[in-house]
Motif scaffolding. Structure first.
Motif, PDB file in Angstrom:
ATOM      1  N   GLY A 189      31.043  46.999  44.131  1.00  0.00           N
ATOM      2  CA  GLY A 189      31.298  47.633  45.415  1.00  0.00           C
ATOM      3  C   GLY A 189      30.272  47.216  46.460  1.00  0.00           C
ATOM      4  N   LYS A 190      29.030  47.004  45.988  1.00  0.00           N
ATOM      5  CA  LYS A 190      27.958  46.608  46.903  1.00  0.00           C
ATOM      6  C   LYS A 190      28.027  45.131  47.295  1.00  0.00           C
ATOM      7  CE  LYS A 190      25.650  50.545  47.120  1.00  0.00           C
ATOM      8  NZ  LYS A 190      25.520  51.289  48.406  1.00  0.00           N
ATOM      9  N   ILE A 191      28.324  44.271  46.317  1.00  0.00           N
ATOM     10  CA  ILE A 191      28.246  42.825  46.600  1.00  0.00           C
ATOM     11  C   ILE A 191      29.547  42.255  47.150  1.00  0.00           C
ATOM     12  CG2 ILE A 191      26.550  42.566  44.746  1.00  0.00           C
ATOM     13  CD1 ILE A 191      28.766  41.020  43.195  1.00  0.00           C
ATOM     14  N   SER A 192      30.627  43.065  47.177  1.00  0.00           N
ATOM     15  CA  SER A 192      31.908  42.524  47.627  1.00  0.00           C
ATOM     16  C   SER A 192      31.848  42.033  49.071  1.00  0.00           C
ATOM     17  CB  SER A 192      33.008  43.578  47.491  1.00  0.00           C
ATOM     18  OG  SER A 192      32.721  44.716  48.276  1.00  0.00           O
ATOM     19  N   GLN A 193      30.959  42.637  49.882  1.00  0.00           N
ATOM     20  CA  GLN A 193      30.857  42.204  51.276  1.00  0.00           C
ATOM     21  C   GLN A 193      30.223  40.823  51.382  1.00  0.00           C
ATOM     22  OE1 GLN A 193      27.958  44.494  53.560  1.00  0.00           O
ATOM     23  NE2 GLN A 193      27.028  45.233  51.656  1.00  0.00           N
ATOM     24  N   PHE A 194      29.525  40.384  50.332  1.00  0.00           N
ATOM     25  CA  PHE A 194      28.902  39.057  50.349  1.00  0.00           C
ATOM     26  C   PHE A 194      29.764  38.017  49.636  1.00  0.00           C
ATOM     27  CE2 PHE A 194      25.412  42.243  50.136  1.00  0.00           C
ATOM     28  CZ  PHE A 194      24.910  42.061  51.413  1.00  0.00           C
ATOM     29  N   THR A 195      30.418  38.418  48.544  1.00  0.00           N
ATOM     30  CA  THR A 195      31.188  37.448  47.758  1.00  0.00           C
ATOM     31  C   THR A 195      32.630  37.332  48.229  1.00  0.00           C
ATOM     32  OG1 THR A 195      31.850  39.128  46.154  1.00  0.00           O
ATOM     33  CG2 THR A 195      29.779  37.966  45.732  1.00  0.00           C
ATOM     34  N   GLY A 196      33.151  38.399  48.848  1.00  0.00           N
ATOM     35  CA  GLY A 196      34.574  38.434  49.169  1.00  0.00           C
ATOM     36  C   GLY A 196      35.370  38.868  47.951  1.00  0.00           C
ATOM     37  N   ARG A 197      36.562  39.392  48.178  1.00  0.00           N
ATOM     38  CA  ARG A 197      37.332  39.941  47.061  1.00  0.00           C
ATOM     39  C   ARG A 197      37.955  38.862  46.191  1.00  0.00           C
ATOM     40  NH1 ARG A 197      40.718  41.846  51.660  1.00  0.00           N
ATOM     41  NH2 ARG A 197      42.455  40.386  51.890  1.00  0.00           N
ATOM     42  N   LYS A 198      38.248  37.692  46.767  1.00  0.00           N
ATOM     43  CA  LYS A 198      38.908  36.651  45.983  1.00  0.00           C
ATOM     44  C   LYS A 198      38.049  36.206  44.808  1.00  0.00           C
ATOM     45  CE  LYS A 198      39.760  34.096  49.695  1.00  0.00           C
ATOM     46  NZ  LYS A 198      39.637  35.063  50.810  1.00  0.00           N
ATOM     47  N   ALA A 199      36.752  36.052  45.029  1.00  0.00           N
ATOM     48  CA  ALA A 199      35.851  35.630  43.950  1.00  0.00           C
ATOM     49  C   ALA A 199      35.777  36.696  42.858  1.00  0.00           C
ATOM     50  CB  ALA A 199      34.458  35.358  44.515  1.00  0.00           C
ATOM     51  N   LEU A 200      35.778  37.965  43.250  1.00  0.00           N
ATOM     52  CA  LEU A 200      35.702  39.045  42.265  1.00  0.00           C
ATOM     53  C   LEU A 200      36.995  39.138  41.453  1.00  0.00           C
ATOM     54  CD1 LEU A 200      33.858  41.849  44.280  1.00  0.00           C
ATOM     55  CD2 LEU A 200      32.930  40.272  42.578  1.00  0.00           C
ATOM     56  N   PHE A 201      38.143  39.001  42.119  1.00  0.00           N
ATOM     57  CA  PHE A 201      39.408  39.008  41.387  1.00  0.00           C
ATOM     58  C   PHE A 201      39.458  37.839  40.394  1.00  0.00           C
ATOM     59  CE2 PHE A 201      41.503  41.744  44.743  1.00  0.00           C
ATOM     60  CZ  PHE A 201      41.868  42.750  43.854  1.00  0.00           C
ATOM     61  N   ALA A 202      38.951  36.696  40.800  1.00  0.00           N
ATOM     62  CA  ALA A 202      38.926  35.538  39.902  1.00  0.00           C
ATOM     63  C   ALA A 202      38.041  35.814  38.687  1.00  0.00           C
ATOM     64  CB  ALA A 202      38.432  34.304  40.655  1.00  0.00           C
ATOM     65  N   LEU A 203      36.887  36.448  38.917  1.00  0.00           N
ATOM     66  CA  LEU A 203      35.984  36.797  37.819  1.00  0.00           C
ATOM     67  C   LEU A 203      36.658  37.750  36.838  1.00  0.00           C
ATOM     68  CD1 LEU A 203      33.225  36.852  36.423  1.00  0.00           C
ATOM     69  CD2 LEU A 203      32.538  38.667  38.027  1.00  0.00           C
ATOM     70  N   ALA A 204      37.336  38.774  37.376  1.00  0.00           N
ATOM     71  CA  ALA A 204      38.019  39.744  36.507  1.00  0.00           C
ATOM     72  C   ALA A 204      39.124  39.065  35.701  1.00  0.00           C
ATOM     73  CB  ALA A 204      38.594  40.880  37.350  1.00  0.00           C
ATOM     74  N   ALA A 205      39.900  38.196  36.349  1.00  0.00           N
ATOM     75  CA  ALA A 205      40.998  37.515  35.653  1.00  0.00           C
ATOM     76  C   ALA A 205      40.479  36.618  34.540  1.00  0.00           C
ATOM     77  CB  ALA A 205      41.820  36.707  36.658  1.00  0.00           C
ATOM     78  N   ILE A 206      39.428  35.854  34.833  1.00  0.00           N
ATOM     79  CA  ILE A 206      38.849  34.958  33.826  1.00  0.00           C
ATOM     80  C   ILE A 206      38.280  35.767  32.659  1.00  0.00           C
ATOM     81  CG2 ILE A 206      36.980  33.316  33.396  1.00  0.00           C
ATOM     82  CD1 ILE A 206      37.391  32.330  36.293  1.00  0.00           C
ATOM     83  N   THR A 207      37.588  36.874  32.974  1.00  0.00           N
ATOM     84  CA  THR A 207      37.006  37.715  31.923  1.00  0.00           C
ATOM     85  C   THR A 207      38.083  38.301  31.031  1.00  0.00           C
ATOM     86  OG1 THR A 207      35.149  38.297  33.374  1.00  0.00           O
ATOM     87  CG2 THR A 207      35.539  39.716  31.471  1.00  0.00           C
ATOM     88  N   ASN A 208      39.126  38.874  31.631  1.00  0.00           N
ATOM     89  CA  ASN A 208      40.213  39.454  30.837  1.00  0.00           C
ATOM     90  C   ASN A 208      40.957  38.392  30.037  1.00  0.00           C
ATOM     91  OD1 ASN A 208      41.412  42.362  32.700  1.00  0.00           O
ATOM     92  ND2 ASN A 208      40.123  42.212  30.890  1.00  0.00           N
ATOM     93  N   LEU A 209      41.206  37.239  30.652  1.00  0.00           N
ATOM     94  CA  LEU A 209      41.930  36.170  29.962  1.00  0.00           C
ATOM     95  C   LEU A 209      41.131  35.678  28.757  1.00  0.00           C
ATOM     96  CD1 LEU A 209      44.575  34.604  30.240  1.00  0.00           C
ATOM     97  CD2 LEU A 209      43.318  32.861  31.528  1.00  0.00           C
ATOM     98  N   ALA A 210      39.823  35.526  28.929  1.00  0.00           N
ATOM     99  CA  ALA A 210      38.969  35.092  27.819  1.00  0.00           C
ATOM    100  C   ALA A 210      38.966  36.130  26.699  1.00  0.00           C
ATOM    101  CB  ALA A 210      37.545  34.844  28.324  1.00  0.00           C
ATOM    102  N   CYS A 211      38.914  37.413  27.073  1.00  0.00           N
ATOM    103  CA  CYS A 211      38.927  38.484  26.067  1.00  0.00           C
ATOM    104  C   CYS A 211      40.250  38.501  25.309  1.00  0.00           C
ATOM    105  CB  CYS A 211      38.693  39.839  26.735  1.00  0.00           C
ATOM    106  SG  CYS A 211      36.996  40.143  27.264  1.00  0.00           S
ATOM    107  N   ILE A 212      41.360  38.332  26.016  1.00  0.00           N
ATOM    108  CA  ILE A 212      42.679  38.354  25.377  1.00  0.00           C
ATOM    109  C   ILE A 212      42.806  37.211  24.369  1.00  0.00           C
ATOM    110  CG2 ILE A 212      45.140  38.021  25.785  1.00  0.00           C
ATOM    111  CD1 ILE A 212      44.726  39.486  28.492  1.00  0.00           C
ATOM    112  N   ILE A 213      42.401  36.015  24.774  1.00  0.00           N
ATOM    113  CA  ILE A 213      42.477  34.861  23.869  1.00  0.00           C
ATOM    114  C   ILE A 213      41.589  35.082  22.649  1.00  0.00           C
ATOM    115  CG2 ILE A 213      41.947  32.403  23.639  1.00  0.00           C
ATOM    116  CD1 ILE A 213      42.711  32.106  26.599  1.00  0.00           C
ATOM    117  N   ALA A 214      40.371  35.615  22.887  1.00  0.00           N
ATOM    118  CA  ALA A 214      39.448  35.873  21.783  1.00  0.00           C
ATOM    119  C   ALA A 214      39.990  36.947  20.843  1.00  0.00           C
ATOM    120  CB  ALA A 214      38.085  36.294  22.333  1.00  0.00           C
ATOM    121  N   LEU A 215      40.612  37.981  21.400  1.00  0.00           N
ATOM    122  CA  LEU A 215      41.180  39.038  20.559  1.00  0.00           C
ATOM    123  C   LEU A 215      42.349  38.532  19.737  1.00  0.00           C
ATOM    124  CD1 LEU A 215      41.063  42.066  23.048  1.00  0.00           C
ATOM    125  CD2 LEU A 215      39.744  41.821  20.932  1.00  0.00           C
ATOM    126  N   LEU A 216      43.087  37.543  20.256  1.00  0.00           N
ATOM    127  CA  LEU A 216      44.174  36.944  19.490  1.00  0.00           C
ATOM    128  C   LEU A 216      43.648  36.160  18.289  1.00  0.00           C
ATOM    129  CD1 LEU A 216      46.471  35.666  22.377  1.00  0.00           C
ATOM    130  CD2 LEU A 216      47.150  37.294  20.609  1.00  0.00           C
TER     131      LEU A 216
END
Length: 460
Positions: free
Chosen positions: A314-341
């Motif tokens: 919430g604090k750093i979103s004004q510096f990074t922008g939301r697109k970078a944060l959404f990309a981070l969340a997607a990559i993190t979840n995708l990596a977790c899903i593949i690893a859980l498989l």
């Protein structure tokens, strides 16, 4: 102590006590009541009832009872769910789930209304800006409330940890049925029966959770001041005029905005990913391999990571922008899903269970804060209809994910979550493209303020 601050603290600690119980119970449902999928079915019913209650109950109850007694009465609905778990069956837990779902929307609406009115009243008296005081009140509320996930799960693990059996007794044959390629048998039930808590410990935990809920009701009923002010009347009158049909129609008329249609997969994904963690990861990975007494400890790492990352992003979103944060969340979840498989859970890999839940908490923090902020920015002139759609589609994601949980293998559910994630990110990217194309140079400095004040919409 200043009266308004006292009231904010009363509401905050009341919600802390209430959701200490509900949060702990939610994490245990798939493991505690795995027979015929009763536990996850009850969670699906909760969110289905929540969709219905959010359309018409809040303005009616707040107008008739006032914010204080709406909060107290709605809290009793959560206690009914705790009581339903004492003798869990389709005839007790499902009705209790409906009651909880019907009480959920009035509870959160009354809380938001109360804090908003209290903030404006204090701002008028102190000569401050109302928006600033309201943000401070909500910040204090969530600072206290967010820790409920830690305490609820800690209580369950400490109580269930009193069992004399050890995780070493889980056989290799049972471990083969854990993880993504589960056997769709009663392996989890067998693990719970052999190394799980006794009936006495289960009843002890439910007694503690019920007592916590009762304390929440008493705290609000005895110490929260009823707001009697012209502004309270105006707020409830405004809600009444916007109730049911007007809200219902505005919600679906908002779908004429193509950006809203494109955001449906992203919003539903929030429900899918939270439902997977609460319903499948806790059962098919944690309970199956480690035992039910570890569910609380593993979920603590999720809650702690989620709270800290919500504040941080919430604090750093004004510096990074939301697109970078959404990309981070997607990559993190995708990596977790593949690893859980690919991963076969084993008690010898204890740290891995906590790493997965912490990473899931990191990603969930982004989905919650940034999706709420995105709705606030894109639909600034139609916030009510926008957030009504948010609640609708996220709740629908919960309903669908918990609904199919009993009938599908875990690996199939992981592929479904992955598919929804991919579609959600593609659709979100389209929204960002349309925004850049139509409104180049749109300022985004307001994101942080919106994130802080509306993140409560994402929680039951």
């Amino acid at each position: 102590m200043e009266s308004n601050l006292k009231n904010v603290l009363v509401i905050s600690f009341g919600f802390l006590l209430l959701f200490t119980a509900y949060g702990g119970l939610q994490s245990l449902q798939s493991s505690l009541h795995s027979e015929e999928g009763l536990g996850v079915a009850s969670l699906s019913v909760i969110y289905a009832a929540l969709i219905l209650s959010s359309m018409f109950l809040p303005p009616i109850l707040i107008k008739k009872l006032g914010c204080k007694w709406t909060i107290a009465g709605s809290m009793c609905c959560y206690i009914a769910y705790s009581l339903g778990n004492f003798y869990a069956s389709w005839y007790t837990l499902v009705p209790a789930s409906i009651i909880l779902g019907l009480g959920g929307a009035p509870l959160w609406s009354a809380k938001c209304t109360y804090l908003t009115i209290a903030g404006n009243l204090y701002a008028q008296k102190a000569g401050k800006i109302g928006r600033d005081v309201i943000n401070q009140y909500f910040g204090l509320f969530f600072l206290i409330f967010q820790s409920s996930g830690v305490w609820g799960n800690l209580i369950s693990s400490l109580i269930f940890g009193q069992t004399t059996t050890t995780v070493a007794e889980v056989s290799e044959e049972d471990l083969m049925c854990c993880g993504a390629y589960d056997c769709m048998t009663n392996a989890t039930a067998n693990t719970t029966a052999s190394s799980g808590p006794t009936k006495t410990l289960i009843y002890t935990l439910l007694g503690v959770y019920t007592g916590s809920g009762v304390l929440a009701v008493l705290l609000v009923a005895l110490f929260l001041d009823q707001i009697k002010d012209n502004q309270a009347e105006r707020e409830t009158e405004k809600m009444q005029t916007q109730s049911f049909w007007s809200t219902f129609l505005a919600t679906f008329q908002h779908l004429k905005d193509k950006r809203q249609c494109l955001l449906i997969p992203l919003t539903m994904y929030s429900g899918f990913e939270q439902a997977f963690l609460a319903g499948d990861y806790t059962k098919s990975y944690v309970t199956c391999a480690l035992g039910i007494h570890f569910v609380g400890y593993v979920m603590i790492s999720f809650s702690a990571a989620n709270s800290l990352c919500s504040l941080f992003f919430g604090k750093i979103s004004q510096f990074t922008g939301r697109k970078a944060l959404f990309a981070l969340a997607a990559i993190t979840n995708l990596a977790c899903i593949i690893a859980l498989l690919l991963w076969k859970p084993h008690p010898n890999q204890l740290a891995v269970f906590f790493i997965f839940s912490a990473l899931w908490g990191l990603a969930d923090a982004i989905w919650q804060t940034q999706t709420n902020a995105l709705y606030g920015v894109l639909f600034e002139k139609h916030k009510e209809a926008g957030f009504a759609n948010y609640r609708l589609w996220e709740s629908l994601g919960f309903v669908i994910a918990f609904g199919y949980s009993t009938f599908l293998h875990v690996y199939v559910k992981l592929y479904i979550v992955m598919a929804v994630l991919v579609v959600a990110i593609v659709m979100y990217g389209t929204v960002e493209y349309l925004e850049v194309k139509d409104l180049p140079g749109t300022p985004t400095t307001m994101k942080e303020a919106i994130t802080g004040s509306v993140v409560q919409q994402s929680r039951l």
